[in-house]
Enzyme design. Structure first.
Site, PDB file in Angstrom:
ATOM      1  N   GLU A  28      -4.560   0.488  -3.600  1.00 15.38           N
ATOM      2  CA  GLU A  28      -3.197   0.976  -3.801  1.00 15.38           C
ATOM      3  C   GLU A  28      -2.206  -0.183  -3.806  1.00 15.38           C
ATOM      4  O   GLU A  28      -1.250  -0.193  -4.598  1.00 15.38           O
ATOM      5  CB  GLU A  28      -2.837   1.979  -2.706  1.00 15.38           C
ATOM      6  CG  GLU A  28      -3.556   3.312  -2.858  1.00 15.38           C
ATOM      7  CD  GLU A  28      -3.182   4.315  -1.792  1.00 15.38           C
ATOM      8  OE1 GLU A  28      -3.255   5.521  -2.062  1.00 15.38           O
ATOM      9  OE2 GLU A  28      -2.803   3.897  -0.673  1.00 15.38           O
ATOM     10  N   ASP A  60      -6.821   1.268   0.595  1.00 14.32           N
ATOM     11  CA  ASP A  60      -5.490   0.701   0.881  1.00 14.32           C
ATOM     12  C   ASP A  60      -5.219  -0.523   0.015  1.00 14.32           C
ATOM     13  O   ASP A  60      -4.129  -0.671  -0.554  1.00 14.32           O
ATOM     14  CB  ASP A  60      -5.382   0.325   2.357  1.00 14.32           C
ATOM     15  CG  ASP A  60      -5.340   1.524   3.281  1.00 14.32           C
ATOM     16  OD1 ASP A  60      -5.161   2.646   2.781  1.00 14.32           O
ATOM     17  OD2 ASP A  60      -5.481   1.341   4.503  1.00 14.32           O
ATOM     18  N   ASP A 100       0.745   3.954  -3.121  1.00  9.82           N
ATOM     19  CA  ASP A 100       0.438   5.377  -2.982  1.00  9.82           C
ATOM     20  C   ASP A 100       1.241   6.195  -3.994  1.00  9.82           C
ATOM     21  O   ASP A 100       0.723   7.131  -4.603  1.00  9.82           O
ATOM     22  CB  ASP A 100       0.750   5.830  -1.554  1.00  9.82           C
ATOM     23  CG  ASP A 100       0.519   7.314  -1.342  1.00  9.82           C
ATOM     24  OD1 ASP A 100      -0.651   7.741  -1.340  1.00  9.82           O
ATOM     25  OD2 ASP A 100       1.514   8.061  -1.202  1.00  9.82           O
ATOM     26  N   GLU A 113       0.841  -1.204   0.000  1.00 10.24           N
ATOM     27  CA  GLU A 113       0.000   0.000   0.000  1.00 10.24           C
ATOM     28  C   GLU A 113       0.874   1.251   0.000  1.00 10.24           C
ATOM     29  O   GLU A 113       0.576   2.238  -0.668  1.00 10.24           O
ATOM     30  CB  GLU A 113      -0.928  -0.028   1.212  1.00 10.24           C
ATOM     31  CG  GLU A 113      -1.879   1.146   1.317  1.00 10.24           C
ATOM     32  CD  GLU A 113      -1.323   2.270   2.169  1.00 10.24           C
ATOM     33  OE1 GLU A 113      -1.601   3.443   1.873  1.00 10.24           O
ATOM     34  OE2 GLU A 113      -0.599   1.955   3.121  1.00 10.24           O
TER      35      GLU A 113
END
Length: 240
Positions: free
Chosen positions: A126, A123, A55, A51
Site C-alpha cells: 500500500e 502494508d 489504503d 501506508e
C-alpha cells in the site's frame, strides 16, 4: 529521507522495472525508500504514513477498475468484490509475486517473524502504491500493471457463490432461512505456534454443528468453518 546508497538506488529501479513501468517514469525515489522501510528498521522514518495514504489509493484503483469492467453490476456486489481485492491477503499475494519482501528494510527480529509477513507485505505494498500516486497525483503509474491482477482475481471471485466472504454469505443465508445468526466457537489448538492451523473454529446453527475449519488466525478459522457450513447448507437446500 533520501536513497541511502547507489546500490539501493539500483535495487529500487529494478523493482519499478518489475512493475513494467518505463525507464523514463518519474518516481519519487526518496519516498520509495521510505515506503520500503519497516517500522522495526526506523521508528521515525518508515512506511506508516504512506501506508495510510496507500489504503485509499488501492481502494480508488479497485473502484475505478470494477466500474469500468462491470458497468452493470450492482453496487453491493462490487463492494463485496472490492473488499476482497484490497484485503491484506490479496495485497500480500500480489506483493509476493514481485518479490517485494527482498526490497523491504527491516530489523533481523522482524525478518524472522514469519507470522507477520502477510501484514508487512500488504502494508509495504500500500505504501508503494501511495508513492506511485504521489509521483504523478494520478493512477497512471498504478493501474497499468495492477489492473491485470484485479482482472483475474475479480473473475475468480465472481464465480464464487459467496464472493470469497463465507462468513457474510452464511449470515445472510441463515437470516433468510432461519431468522437467526450462526454461532462461532473458536479455540487455540497450537498456542504460540506459526503453524497454518493454529486456531480451530466450529460454526453452530440452532444447536447443530454445521461446519468446522482451522486457520492461522481466529478470523481465518471462522472463514474456513463458514465455508464448510455455507456450501453444505446450499447443497442441502438444492436437493429436491
Amino acid at each position: 529521507m533520501s536513497v541511502s546508497y547507489p546500490q539501493r538506488q539500483r535495487e529500487l529501479e529494478k523493482l519499478i522495472e518489475k512493475l513494467g513501468l518505463p525507464d523514463s517514469v518519474s518516481v519519487r525515489w526518496d519516498l520509495l525508500e521510505l515506503a520500503l522501510t519497516h517500522p522495526s528498521a526506523s521508528s521515525e522514518e518508515n512506511y506508516e504514513q504512506l501506508e495510510f495514504m496507500g489504503d485509499a489509493v488501492v481502494r480508488l484503483a479497485a473502484s475505478e477498475f470494477l466500474l469500468e469492467r462491470y458497468p452493470t453490476a450492482r453496487v453491493g456486489e462490487m463492494a463485496k468484490i472490492r473488499s476482497v481485492l484490497v484485503s491484506d491477503r490479496i495485497l500480500a499475494q500480489i506483493a509476493a509475486s514481485y518479490g517485494l519482501e527482498r526490497y523491504l528494510l527491516l530489523s533481523p527480529s522482524a525478518a524472522g517473524d514469519r507470522s507477520g509477513q502477510q501484514s508487512r507485505l500488504a502494508d509495504a505494498f500500500e505504501a508503494l502504491l501511495a508513492v506511485l500516486y504521489l509521483s504523478t497525483h494520478t493512477l497512471e503509474l498504478v493501474r497499468p500493471w495492477l489492473d491485470s491482477h484485479f482482472q483475474q482475481l475479480a473473475e475468480d471471485i465472481r464465480k464464487d457463490p459467496a464472493l470469497r466472504n463465507y462468513k457474510d454469505a452464511l449470515q445472510e443465508w441463515t437470516q433468510l432461512h432461519y431468522k437467526v445468526l450462526p454461532e462461532y466457537r473458536v479455540r487455540e489448538i497450537h498456542p504460540l505456534s506459526r503453524r497454518p492451523h493454529r486456531f480451530k473454529a466450529e460454526v453452530w446453527l440452532q444447536g447443530e454443528r454445521k461446519g468446522e475449519g482451522s486457520g492461522r488466525s481466529k478470523k481465518a478459522a471462522q472463514q474456513a468453518a463458514a465455508k464448510v457450513a455455507f456450501l453444505s447448507l446450499c447443497s442441502e437446500s438444492a436437493i429436491p
